[in-house]
Write an enzyme that holds these catalytic residues in place. Structure first.
Site, PDB file in Angstrom:
ATOM      1  N   LYS A 157       0.837  -1.200   0.000  1.00 39.51           N
ATOM      2  CA  LYS A 157       0.000   0.000   0.000  1.00 39.51           C
ATOM      3  C   LYS A 157       0.870   1.248   0.000  1.00 39.51           C
ATOM      4  O   LYS A 157       1.958   1.254   0.575  1.00 39.51           O
ATOM      5  CB  LYS A 157      -0.891   0.024   1.254  1.00 39.51           C
ATOM      6  CG  LYS A 157      -1.934  -1.074   1.259  1.00 39.51           C
ATOM      7  CD  LYS A 157      -2.594  -1.182   2.618  1.00 39.51           C
ATOM      8  CE  LYS A 157      -3.986  -0.665   2.623  1.00 39.51           C
ATOM      9  NZ  LYS A 157      -4.684  -0.964   3.901  1.00 39.51           N
ATOM     10  N   GLY A 164      -9.000   3.806  -2.702  1.00 40.22           N
ATOM     11  CA  GLY A 164      -8.950   2.404  -3.105  1.00 40.22           C
ATOM     12  C   GLY A 164      -7.957   2.130  -4.232  1.00 40.22           C
ATOM     13  O   GLY A 164      -7.950   1.058  -4.814  1.00 40.22           O
ATOM     14  N   HIS A 233     -12.231  -1.810  -4.315  1.00 40.64           N
ATOM     15  CA  HIS A 233     -11.883  -1.223  -3.013  1.00 40.64           C
ATOM     16  C   HIS A 233     -12.611   0.086  -2.744  1.00 40.64           C
ATOM     17  O   HIS A 233     -12.206   0.866  -1.892  1.00 40.64           O
ATOM     18  CB  HIS A 233     -10.375  -1.013  -2.864  1.00 40.64           C
ATOM     19  CG  HIS A 233      -9.578  -2.275  -3.039  1.00 40.64           C
ATOM     20  ND1 HIS A 233      -9.815  -3.402  -2.297  1.00 40.64           N
ATOM     21  CD2 HIS A 233      -8.560  -2.587  -3.870  1.00 40.64           C
ATOM     22  CE1 HIS A 233      -8.962  -4.348  -2.672  1.00 40.64           C
ATOM     23  NE2 HIS A 233      -8.207  -3.883  -3.628  1.00 40.64           N
ATOM     24  N   GLU A 273     -11.153   3.243  10.317  1.00 37.25           N
ATOM     25  CA  GLU A 273     -11.538   2.095   9.486  1.00 37.25           C
ATOM     26  C   GLU A 273     -10.817   0.831   9.958  1.00 37.25           C
ATOM     27  O   GLU A 273      -9.611   0.874  10.234  1.00 37.25           O
ATOM     28  CB  GLU A 273     -11.205   2.370   8.015  1.00 37.25           C
ATOM     29  CG  GLU A 273     -11.977   3.557   7.470  1.00 37.25           C
ATOM     30  CD  GLU A 273     -11.894   3.710   5.956  1.00 37.25           C
ATOM     31  OE1 GLU A 273     -12.839   4.244   5.378  1.00 37.25           O
ATOM     32  OE2 GLU A 273     -10.876   3.282   5.365  1.00 37.25           O
ATOM     33  N   ASN A 288      -9.924   8.381   8.395  1.00 38.82           N
ATOM     34  CA  ASN A 288     -10.328   9.481   7.517  1.00 38.82           C
ATOM     35  C   ASN A 288     -10.675  10.663   8.399  1.00 38.82           C
ATOM     36  O   ASN A 288     -11.603  10.602   9.208  1.00 38.82           O
ATOM     37  CB  ASN A 288     -11.522   9.084   6.656  1.00 38.82           C
ATOM     38  CG  ASN A 288     -11.143   8.088   5.570  1.00 38.82           C
ATOM     39  OD1 ASN A 288     -11.899   7.198   5.248  1.00 38.82           O
ATOM     40  ND2 ASN A 288      -9.957   8.211   5.016  1.00 38.82           N
ATOM     41  N   ARG A 290     -12.206  13.483   8.249  1.00 40.54           N
ATOM     42  CA  ARG A 290     -13.180  14.371   7.579  1.00 40.54           C
ATOM     43  C   ARG A 290     -14.555  13.732   7.678  1.00 40.54           C
ATOM     44  O   ARG A 290     -14.686  12.613   8.156  1.00 40.54           O
ATOM     45  CB  ARG A 290     -12.794  14.502   6.108  1.00 40.54           C
ATOM     46  CG  ARG A 290     -12.658  13.104   5.480  1.00 40.54           C
ATOM     47  CD  ARG A 290     -12.481  13.130   3.999  1.00 40.54           C
ATOM     48  NE  ARG A 290     -12.053  11.848   3.463  1.00 40.54           N
ATOM     49  CZ  ARG A 290     -12.842  10.816   3.183  1.00 40.54           C
ATOM     50  NH1 ARG A 290     -14.138  10.877   3.423  1.00 40.54           N
ATOM     51  NH2 ARG A 290     -12.353   9.696   2.692  1.00 40.54           N
TER      52      ARG A 290
HETATM   53  P1  ADP Z   1      -7.939   3.640   0.632  1.00 37.98           P
HETATM   54  O1  ADP Z   1      -7.385   4.692   1.538  1.00 37.98           O
HETATM   55  O2  ADP Z   1      -7.293   3.628  -0.713  1.00 37.98           O
HETATM   56  O3  ADP Z   1      -9.429   3.606   0.601  1.00 37.98           O
HETATM   57  P2  ADP Z   1      -7.885   1.507   2.625  1.00 37.98           P
HETATM   58  O4  ADP Z   1      -6.674   1.246   3.432  1.00 37.98           O
HETATM   59  O5  ADP Z   1      -9.005   2.250   3.289  1.00 37.98           O
HETATM   60  O6  ADP Z   1      -7.456   2.252   1.254  1.00 37.98           O
HETATM   61  O7  ADP Z   1      -8.460   0.141   2.071  1.00 37.98           O
HETATM   62  C1  ADP Z   1      -9.547   0.110   1.150  1.00 37.98           C
HETATM   63  C2  ADP Z   1     -10.059  -1.305   0.984  1.00 37.98           C
HETATM   64  O8  ADP Z   1      -9.006  -2.159   0.505  1.00 37.98           O
HETATM   65  C3  ADP Z   1     -10.541  -1.972   2.264  1.00 37.98           C
HETATM   66  O9  ADP Z   1     -11.862  -1.646   2.573  1.00 37.98           O
HETATM   67  C4  ADP Z   1     -10.387  -3.439   1.894  1.00 37.98           C
HETATM   68  O10 ADP Z   1     -11.420  -3.871   1.045  1.00 37.98           O
HETATM   69  C5  ADP Z   1      -9.106  -3.448   1.091  1.00 37.98           C
HETATM   70  N1  ADP Z   1      -7.923  -3.689   1.972  1.00 37.98           N
HETATM   71  C6  ADP Z   1      -7.107  -2.749   2.499  1.00 37.98           C
HETATM   72  N2  ADP Z   1      -6.150  -3.313   3.287  1.00 37.98           N
HETATM   73  C7  ADP Z   1      -6.361  -4.645   3.249  1.00 37.98           C
HETATM   74  C8  ADP Z   1      -5.728  -5.789   3.870  1.00 37.98           C
HETATM   75  N3  ADP Z   1      -4.656  -5.658   4.662  1.00 37.98           N
HETATM   76  N4  ADP Z   1      -6.236  -7.020   3.612  1.00 37.98           N
HETATM   77  C9  ADP Z   1      -7.320  -7.165   2.810  1.00 37.98           C
HETATM   78  N5  ADP Z   1      -7.959  -6.157   2.200  1.00 37.98           N
HETATM   79  C10 ADP Z   1      -7.505  -4.895   2.410  1.00 37.98           C
END
Ligand code: ADP
Length: 440
Positions: A157, A164, A233, A273, A288, A290
């Site tokens: 990430k 997403g 996502h 989250e 988040n 906000r």
């Molecule tokens: P963004 O900031 O891009 O929205 P997030 O960290 O909030 O990214 O993650 C968005 C989505 O990606 C999550 O709701 C989930 O579906 C998937 N995701 C993120 N991290 C993981 C993880 N460690 N394992 C499985 N799915 C993940």
């Protein structure tokens, strides 16, 4: 308290904030690009300022234009909505330096929580379980060591990521380094920051998030939202409360979120989250800082106006909601997007005919109207359809009824996709995870 709020946003969230201003007796200033001259937020605000041409970079992301608009209209506060500059700490700082009230968190908190790696560290320090993972990966060796420790699969990430986008799953060791390089260059291109880190990839998680409010001293957690129905996502359907939590687990989750919010001295509304794994263990993924799109389902079940609370907290008022509030009934939100149902590509164009639903238990937050031209420059959200009822079955029946009343002609929407989800036995039974839509 401030008297005139400039809304640095567009679409339904700009309208949402204008409405909160009206309710509080505050004046509102809309800003708009030339593509949005006919937008509803422009019509409904007390004053309007054109801030530039259609591309966001030259209008809704244009900090000098926004600050000038506040100056010429005499606005004394800025609400950023979500998206655009809502999580931009530099903008928050400029706003404050200009003597305006920033309706959001303190910039240093935005900085810490806006970076996923430092947010993970802050949450860990506050005693919140985080997904096992790494700091920023600097060298190939660090990545190789990490997968030995965490195990495969892992997800790469971007620390500055969002929306997403840009996440990469690695399930074989030989693909680690190429994926890492690809993730770095995508992160640089997409977020102007190449830093990436690794997290254990949770196979079939549910995405559950907690609405929090803080006044810098104390904090409360206003229940959770279930947001597992996602495509790429990105959330599509949200509900409150989540059927996946029993009372004991819910108490544990809300307590952890409340403690963490207080620990970082948080002073506005926000969302923590989490992913819930198959053993019902929860792990923090990001915060988040906000108001979120899906704040409406929390408003429905708690009867609280979150944007009003956000404004009061920005004005320096202490929290006044009781610490232990209980949700009433169940709420479900559908995001109705202008998009191709198969490719998910945005579908801009003119709305030739429109009917929006109503009736008991239904709320529609939208900026569209008949003959409105959906511009191609911004995100594809057209409307949020929120149903509330005494329990999940009632909310489900109402949201289906409301969806059947929706007519949007002239552009493509995802209404049929929503219909398929709402009639699926696993959705009805509450048996789903973040991969539900891929299997549909
Ligand atoms: P963004 O900031 O891009 O929205 P997030 O960290 O909030 O990214 O993650 C968005 C989505 O990606 C999550 O709701 C989930 O579906 C998937 N995701 C993120 N991290 C993981 C993880 N460690 N394992 C499985 N799915 C993940």
């Amino acid at each position: 308290m401030f008297k005139k709020v400039l809304i640095a946003n567009r679409g339904e969230i700009a309208l949402r904030v204008i409405r909160a201003c009206r309710d509080l007796g505050l004046r509102s200033v809309a800003v708009h690009s030339t593509a949005d001259a006919d937008a509803l937020h422009v019509r409904f605000a007390d004053e309007k300022v054109c801030i530039g041409p259609p591309p966001s970079r030259q209008s809704y992301l244009n900090i000098p234009a926004l600050i000038s608009a506040a100056e010429v209209t005499g606005a004394d506060a800025i609400h950023p909505g979500y998206g655009f500059l809502a999580e931009n700490a530099e903008f928050a700082e400029v706003v404050q330096k200009c003597g305006l009230t920033w309706i959001g968190p303190q910039p240093h908190v935005m900085r810490t929580m806006g970076d996923k790696v430092s947010a993970r560290q802050a949450m860990e320090a506050a005693g919140v379980p985080v997904v096992p993972g790494t700091p920023i990966i600097e060298t190939d060796r660090q990545a190789e060591e990490a997968i030995e420790r965490i195990g495969l699969p892992v997800i790469i990430k971007a620390t500055g990521g969002g929306g997403g986008r840009g996440m990469k799953i690695v399930d074989e060791p030989r693909r680690l380094l190429t994926q890492l390089a690809a993730a770095r260059s995508e992160a640089q291109a997409g977020f102007n920051n190449p830093a990436v880190y690794l997290e254990r990839y949770i196979g079939r998680p549910r995405h559950i998030e907690v609405q929090v409010l803080g006044d810098g001293q104390s904090a409360i957690a206003l229940g959770e939202r279930e947001c597992s129905i996602q495509r790429r996502h990105q959330k599509l359907i949200e509900e409150a409360p989540s059927v996946a939590l029993d009372d004991a687990r819910r108490v544990e989750l809300l307590r952890a979120a409340r403690k963490a919010t207080a620990a970082i001295g948080y002073r506005t509304v926000g969302t923590l989250e989490f992913l819930l794994d198959e053993n019902k263990q929860f792990f923090f993924i990001e915060m988040n800082t906000r108001i979120q799109v899906e704040h409406t389902v929390t408003e429905a079940v708690f009867g609280v106006d979150l944007v009003r609370e956000q404004m009061r907290l920005a004005a320096g008022d202490p929290l006044h909601l009781p610490a232990e509030m209980r949700p009433r009934g169940h709420a479900i939100e559908l995001r109705i997007n202008a998009e191709d149902p198969v490719t998910f590509a945005p579908s801009p164009g003119t709305i030739t005919a429109l009917n929006l639903p109503g009736g008991i238990g239904i709320r529609v937050d939208t900026h569209i109207y008949a003959h409105y031209r959906v511009p191609p420059f911004y995100d594809s959200l057209l409307a949020k359809l929120i149903a509330h009822g005494d329990n999940r079955n009632v909310a489900l029946a109402r949201v289906r009824r409301a969806l059947d009343e929706v007519v949007v002609e002239g552009i493509k929407t995802n209404c049929d996709l929503h219909r398929r989800v709402l009639s699926h036995p696993d959705f009805i039974g509450g048996r789903f995870d973040t991969h539900f839509l891929e299997r549909l």
